[in-house]
Every structure is written in C-alpha cells, then in structure tokens.
Design an enzyme around this catalytic site. Sequence first.
Site, PDB file in Angstrom:
ATOM      1  CD  GLN A  80      -2.719   1.469   2.342  1.00 54.48           C
ATOM      2  OE1 GLN A  80      -2.154   1.865   3.352  1.00 54.48           O
ATOM      3  NE2 GLN A  80      -4.024   1.256   2.284  1.00 54.48           N
ATOM      4  CE1 TYR A 113      -3.329   9.321   7.183  1.00 55.57           C
ATOM      5  CE2 TYR A 113      -4.469   7.414   6.287  1.00 55.57           C
ATOM      6  CZ  TYR A 113      -3.896   8.072   7.354  1.00 55.57           C
ATOM      7  OH  TYR A 113      -3.884   7.491   8.609  1.00 55.57           O
TER       8      TYR A 113
END
Length: 378
Positions: A104, A193
């Site tokens: 990720q 994010y």
Amino acid sequence: MSHSPTLFDPVQVGAWKLPNRVVMAPLTRNRAPGGIPTAIMATYYGQRANPATGAGLIISEGTPVCEQGYGYSDTPGIHTPEQVEAWKPVTAAVHAQGGHIVCQIWHVGRISHVELQPNGQAPVAPSAVRANAKCYLIKDENGQRSGGFVDCSEPRALGIDEIAGVVESFAQGARNAIAAGFDGIEIHGANGYLLDQFLREESNRRDDAYGGSIENRCRIVVEVVRACCDAIGADRVGLRLSPVMEGNGAVCDPQAQAIHEHLLRQLAPLGLAFLHLIEGQTGGARDHKPFDYAALRQAYRDAGGKGAWMVNNGYDRSLAEQSLAGGADLVAFGKGFIANPDLTERLRRGGPFNEPDRATFYGGGEAAKGYTDYPALG
C-alpha cells in the site's frame, strides 16, 4: 446451477489467481524504526500468508513514497534503496508460504507533524487547512523509545509546480515495490490522507486545475493511478477509497456520490486489478452517512471497469457472504488479522477467535508481544 461465491472460493484478480476471497487489510503497526522494515515483519506477514488458513491477498501496512509522506513514526517506507532491500525478506516470507502481497503506497499529506518532515518543514496539503486530527510520534528519551499521539501541524499548500513530483513519487514507489518483490500495489486514496484530501472541499480550497469542480478535484488521483499503471501494469494496481469516512480531520463531502462516480468512470478504462471500498466509517458505523455503493459499482461497470470489487468495514462471515452474493468479489478484514494469523480457517470453522491486545497495536520494535505471538489453531 449457478451459486454465489463463498469466502473460500478462488478468484482471478488482475495478474493473480487467488486461493480465496479473504484479504488482509492494511494495518499500521509502527514497527520499522527509521522507516526500515525489520526481520520480525517477515515473520508477521509470513504467518498470515498460508493460502489454506490465511489471506488470499495481503495488503501491506501504509508505506510512504517520499520523505514528505510520513505522518506516523516508524512506518516503513518504499523510497530508498535500503528500504527496498529490507522489504525483500518480507515478500520472500509471504511467497514461501504460497501467498500474495501488495504494497500500500501512501502519502499522508496534512496528517503529519513537523518533527516527521524533512528539515522540520510544514507538511504539504491541497490547501493550507490544518486537520483536526492526530499523528503518532515515537521519541528516544535517555535510550527509551516511547510513543504517543499529538496534534497535526499546520500544513502548507502544494504549489501547482510540485504536483507532478508527487505523482512521480507514487509511480516510483510502485516501481520500487516490484523491485522489493511485491506482487503489486494498492494506492492509498482514502482515510483523509493526501489523495483523499484533494477529493473533499473542506480540505481542498484550490482555484486552479486541482480544485473547485469535481473533475479538478479528481485530477490528481487519476494522474497518480495512470502513472502507476504505466509504471508496473494496471493488472498489478489497486486503489483504496473511503467515500464518506470522517476521521483524520476529513469531513464528508456533500458531493461524495458524484465525486466518486466521476472518479471511477475516469479509471474504468485503465484495467485496474481491484478497487477497495471502505463502507461507512472506518472501524465504526457502516451507515453513518448515506451513500449508494451499489450505484457506485454499477457506474464503474457501466464505464467498462472490470477490476475486482473489494469491500471493507465490520465484516463477519455472514455479512461477507451476503456482500459476495450482491456482487462483491473480495472482503477485507483488518483487526481480525492482528490476533488471528489463520483468520480464514477460523472463519471457515466459525471460530474461536483470539482477541487482540490493543495496548500493542502501535510500536514495539522487534518485540513479539502482540505481534507474532498470537496462537494459531491446532
């Protein structure tokens, strides 16, 4: 007669033939001092990679793609040669079990602190809007490492001339992940994010090509995904989204449905391996805000999107198989994998399930406690 797939049926996802539909979701554990993966991480991921008892696919913990991308101490990066080399034993441990693992790749944007940024600079964000959120700092005091949550620092807005560099950092992170032995990547576009910050009007107040309209707010996400597909092949690329999650300072956007349908229509022709959707509030209510996930999936399919559809948030076996019957392809489990390295076998048997020790979720360095010491079924 046709039948709905179960969690334990194989499935083709992009470049990978997976033995089951159980996915280990990304879990930040803060166990990589200096951003370098450690030997015990190989044990941890390897324990969860057996295709007979564990995850059909593992998604690594969030892994920053550049120095600006850190928001929590001791998270492992993927932007230096040393990090790439240190990840190789981890991916090798997974492959030795017959498993699959994707990295990720991550940039936290404004969810950071000046102590985590190069030269103590301000974190970067779409706009200079401080997040009402926390980040995690581990400090050395008299040789003792201790950690805790602190308020995020005031960010600065990315200059438009900096955005191409951010896009390239994701593409290079994808290349580095393949060099480190990962089977592919998941782009972190969720949870408040950096990429998610561009999608939401509360955090994106730009008036240039990356702000304002739905098309503009989606632009950087489309550019990042395309760059990663060009770098390593679309059949090794996934994307994580959380359309209505509120946390890390993120506020649910009033146009969330339209934004995400537009985004997925833009991404559909690329041929992604999977899309990973967090339904509702991460770790909380699945219906805390209205959102039509079936309509989002249909918009993607109607635009030609064929990538596997992964669902996440609060799933047990019964709910998972309802979702598979309704058109999902994969189900991601997070906290369950912390305490149950053989979670898939436990789901098959209906339990029992180990309870995780919350005091050991974050930090711990090379210590086994709360990390690699949970027992498997006999």
